[in-house]
Design a protein around this motif. Structure first.
Motif, mmCIF file in Angstrom:
data_model
loop_
_atom_site.group_PDB
_atom_site.id
_atom_site.type_symbol
_atom_site.label_atom_id
_atom_site.label_comp_id
_atom_site.label_asym_id
_atom_site.label_seq_id
_atom_site.Cartn_x
_atom_site.Cartn_y
_atom_site.Cartn_z
ATOM 1 N N MET A 112 0.820 -1.209 0.000
ATOM 2 C CA MET A 112 0.000 0.000 0.000
ATOM 3 C C MET A 112 0.857 1.263 0.000
ATOM 4 O O MET A 112 0.440 2.301 -0.519
ATOM 5 N N ALA A 113 2.046 1.169 0.563
ATOM 6 C CA ALA A 113 2.946 2.323 0.596
ATOM 7 C C ALA A 113 3.623 2.550 -0.746
ATOM 8 O O ALA A 113 4.201 3.616 -0.982
ATOM 9 N N SER A 114 3.564 1.563 -1.629
ATOM 10 C CA SER A 114 4.148 1.678 -2.956
ATOM 11 C C SER A 114 3.201 2.465 -3.864
ATOM 12 O O SER A 114 2.043 2.705 -3.529
ATOM 13 N N ASP A 115 3.696 2.841 -5.033
ATOM 14 C CA ASP A 115 2.916 3.687 -5.943
ATOM 15 C C ASP A 115 2.043 2.887 -6.902
ATOM 16 O O ASP A 115 1.116 3.446 -7.505
ATOM 17 N N TYR A 116 2.322 1.612 -7.045
ATOM 18 C CA TYR A 116 1.549 0.768 -7.968
ATOM 19 C C TYR A 116 1.720 -0.668 -7.508
ATOM 20 O O TYR A 116 2.808 -1.058 -7.060
ATOM 21 N N ARG A 117 0.664 -1.473 -7.617
ATOM 22 C CA ARG A 117 0.687 -2.830 -7.094
ATOM 23 C C ARG A 117 0.262 -3.821 -8.170
ATOM 24 O O ARG A 117 -0.846 -3.725 -8.712
ATOM 25 N N ILE A 118 1.147 -4.755 -8.470
ATOM 26 C CA ILE A 118 0.815 -5.829 -9.395
ATOM 27 C C ILE A 118 1.048 -7.153 -8.682
ATOM 28 O O ILE A 118 1.892 -7.252 -7.789
ATOM 29 N N VAL A 119 0.282 -8.167 -9.065
ATOM 30 C CA VAL A 119 0.360 -9.441 -8.354
ATOM 31 C C VAL A 119 0.248 -10.588 -9.344
ATOM 32 O O VAL A 119 -0.419 -10.477 -10.374
ATOM 33 N N SER A 120 0.914 -11.676 -9.029
ATOM 34 C CA SER A 120 0.856 -12.869 -9.862
ATOM 35 C C SER A 120 -0.537 -13.484 -9.807
ATOM 36 O O SER A 120 -1.236 -13.422 -8.787
ATOM 37 N N SER A 121 -0.935 -14.105 -10.906
ATOM 38 C CA SER A 121 -2.293 -14.655 -11.018
ATOM 39 C C SER A 121 -2.416 -16.084 -10.481
ATOM 40 O O SER A 121 -3.424 -16.736 -10.701
ATOM 41 N N HIS A 122 -1.426 -16.574 -9.786
ATOM 42 C CA HIS A 122 -1.459 -17.956 -9.286
ATOM 43 C C HIS A 122 -2.696 -18.178 -8.414
ATOM 44 O O HIS A 122 -2.993 -17.377 -7.524
ATOM 45 N N PRO A 123 -3.434 -19.278 -8.647
ATOM 46 C CA PRO A 123 -4.707 -19.498 -7.932
ATOM 47 C C PRO A 123 -4.583 -19.701 -6.424
ATOM 48 O O PRO A 123 -5.558 -19.520 -5.696
ATOM 49 N N LYS A 124 -3.394 -20.046 -5.935
ATOM 50 C CA LYS A 124 -3.242 -20.296 -4.504
ATOM 51 C C LYS A 124 -2.822 -19.053 -3.717
ATOM 52 O O LYS A 124 -2.787 -19.079 -2.486
ATOM 53 N N ILE A 125 -2.520 -17.969 -4.402
ATOM 54 C CA ILE A 125 -2.073 -16.755 -3.713
ATOM 55 C C ILE A 125 -3.229 -16.102 -2.970
ATOM 56 O O ILE A 125 -4.340 -15.994 -3.488
ATOM 57 N N LYS A 126 -2.949 -15.658 -1.746
ATOM 58 C CA LYS A 126 -3.930 -14.919 -0.948
ATOM 59 C C LYS A 126 -3.299 -13.619 -0.449
ATOM 60 O O LYS A 126 -2.113 -13.582 -0.121
ATOM 61 N N LEU A 127 -4.126 -12.583 -0.395
ATOM 62 C CA LEU A 127 -3.671 -11.278 0.059
ATOM 63 C C LEU A 127 -4.645 -10.741 1.099
ATOM 64 O O LEU A 127 -5.857 -10.953 0.984
ATOM 65 N N GLU A 173 -10.690 -6.721 -8.059
ATOM 66 C CA GLU A 173 -12.086 -6.262 -8.036
ATOM 67 C C GLU A 173 -12.317 -5.236 -6.940
ATOM 68 O O GLU A 173 -13.038 -4.247 -7.134
ATOM 69 N N LEU A 174 -11.663 -5.431 -5.794
ATOM 70 C CA LEU A 174 -11.822 -4.522 -4.661
ATOM 71 C C LEU A 174 -10.949 -3.269 -4.785
ATOM 72 O O LEU A 174 -11.067 -2.355 -3.974
ATOM 73 N N GLY A 175 -10.090 -3.239 -5.790
ATOM 74 C CA GLY A 175 -9.204 -2.090 -5.953
ATOM 75 C C GLY A 175 -8.000 -2.107 -5.041
ATOM 76 O O GLY A 175 -7.347 -1.074 -4.846
ATOM 77 N N ILE A 176 -7.675 -3.270 -4.480
ATOM 78 C CA ILE A 176 -6.505 -3.394 -3.603
ATOM 79 C C ILE A 176 -5.231 -3.443 -4.433
ATOM 80 O O ILE A 176 -4.188 -2.939 -4.019
ATOM 81 N N VAL A 177 -5.304 -4.065 -5.612
ATOM 82 C CA VAL A 177 -4.165 -4.123 -6.532
ATOM 83 C C VAL A 177 -4.568 -3.493 -7.856
ATOM 84 O O VAL A 177 -5.754 -3.328 -8.159
ATOM 85 N N ASP A 178 -3.550 -3.158 -8.658
ATOM 86 C CA ASP A 178 -3.796 -2.481 -9.930
ATOM 87 C C ASP A 178 -3.831 -3.426 -11.119
ATOM 88 O O ASP A 178 -4.535 -3.168 -12.102
ATOM 89 N N GLU A 179 -3.070 -4.511 -11.057
ATOM 90 C CA GLU A 179 -3.039 -5.458 -12.166
ATOM 91 C C GLU A 179 -2.772 -6.861 -11.637
ATOM 92 O O GLU A 179 -2.074 -7.036 -10.633
ATOM 93 N N VAL A 180 -3.323 -7.861 -12.324
ATOM 94 C CA VAL A 180 -3.025 -9.268 -12.063
ATOM 95 C C VAL A 180 -2.385 -9.826 -13.329
ATOM 96 O O VAL A 180 -2.985 -9.766 -14.409
ATOM 97 N N LEU A 181 -1.166 -10.352 -13.196
ATOM 98 C CA LEU A 181 -0.401 -10.782 -14.360
ATOM 99 C C LEU A 181 0.202 -12.164 -14.142
ATOM 100 O O LEU A 181 0.255 -12.667 -13.019
ATOM 101 N N GLU A 182 0.661 -12.772 -15.229
ATOM 102 C CA GLU A 182 1.419 -14.005 -15.107
ATOM 103 C C GLU A 182 2.732 -13.697 -14.398
ATOM 104 O O GLU A 182 3.272 -12.590 -14.506
ATOM 105 N N ALA A 183 3.266 -14.670 -13.686
ATOM 106 C CA ALA A 183 4.449 -14.456 -12.853
ATOM 107 C C ALA A 183 5.626 -13.880 -13.635
ATOM 108 O O ALA A 183 6.332 -12.989 -13.153
#
Length: 254
Positions: A112-127, A173-183
């Motif tokens: 959240m302190a960063s300026d942009y947030r991207i996350v891997s699309s792996h189905p087991k990841i939780k945030l 969907e909740l706006g917590i991250v900006d993009e979901v991408l492949e690793a």
């Protein structure tokens, strides 16, 4: 605690500590030096923060909390942490968080302190932020950073009060991250964003970021100076909180 490399004028920081990339004081001390380098070296375009293995970061190294000798030790730790977090939050250069895996607690706060947030699309990841389930609140800088990153009081309520861990897709969907991408797209995309933002005449990004984060940074400074935020740190010595932290730590090690 972390590894640091330089690629295309961008510092890539990889959290690397134990199974879950937990964050120690040493981790923060090393990151503080990197932030200062980005602030003072014109050749540095920005910072990418990511992790090794299946975790981005589970948050703080729980044995630190479990083994606080006394309230003064807790105060010393968090006085340093609050200063570090504020400086990370207002780093002059673009800071992109590339979450390669599970993200929680201080890991999510750094995101959240960063300026942009991207996350891997792996189905087991939780945030998410499960502090409320551990009996922990947030310190001044942590709270203001989360409110800024989540953008609205409603999002803050839903993330912090329920303490749920969600999938990357739900986080988007909740706006917590900006993009979901492949690793394998995380680092290239983070580099692309940094260059898009900083490689402009006069590096206008720096002034824009300072203006956007100014009010939140001032609130942090004012509250740290005026509020009694240290007394609640006695909560780490509550038997129920301590037992919960010990249980969670044992589960992580198992």
């Amino acid at each position: 605690m972390l590894t640091e490399s330089l690629e295309d004028g961008i510092i890539i920081v990889r959290l690397s500590h134990g199974k879950t990339n937990s964050i120690t004081r040493e981790t923060m001390e090393k990151m503080a030096v990197i932030v200062e380098k980005a602030n003072t070296d014109d050749a540095i375009k920005g910072i990418i923060l990511t992790g090794e293995g299946k975790f981005f970061s589970s948050g703080f190294h729980l044995p630190t909390f479990i083994n606080f000798k006394d309230h003064a030790a807790a105060v010393d730790f968090f006085e340093f942490e609050e200063d570090f977090l504020l400086n990370y939050f207002i780093c002059k250069k673009p800071v992109i968080c590339a979450m390669n895996g599970h993200t929680a607690a201080m890991g999510m706060i750094l995101a959240m302190a960063s300026d942009y947030r991207i996350v891997s699309s792996h189905p087991k990841i939780k945030l998410g932020m499960s502090e409320i389930k551990l009996g922990l609140a947030l310190t001044v800088a942590e709270l203001e950073v989360m409110r800024f990153g989540l953008d609205t009081d409603k999002k803050f309520r839903d993330v912090m009060y329920f303490g749920n861990m969600v999938s990357p897709e739900k986080a988007l969907e909740l706006g917590i991250v900006d993009e979901v991408l492949e690793a394998d797209q995380l680092i290239p995309r983070a580099k692309e964003i940094i260059c898009t933002w900083i490689d402009n005449p006069g590096r206008a990004f720096i002034t824009l970021k300072d203006s956007v984060k100014y009010d939140a940074a001032q609130r942090i400074r004012t509250k740290l100076a005026e509020l009694d935020w240290r007394s609640p740190l006695h909560g780490f010595f509550d038997p129920h909180v301590k037992a919960t932290l010990e249980f969670v730590q044992a589960t992580m090690e198992g």
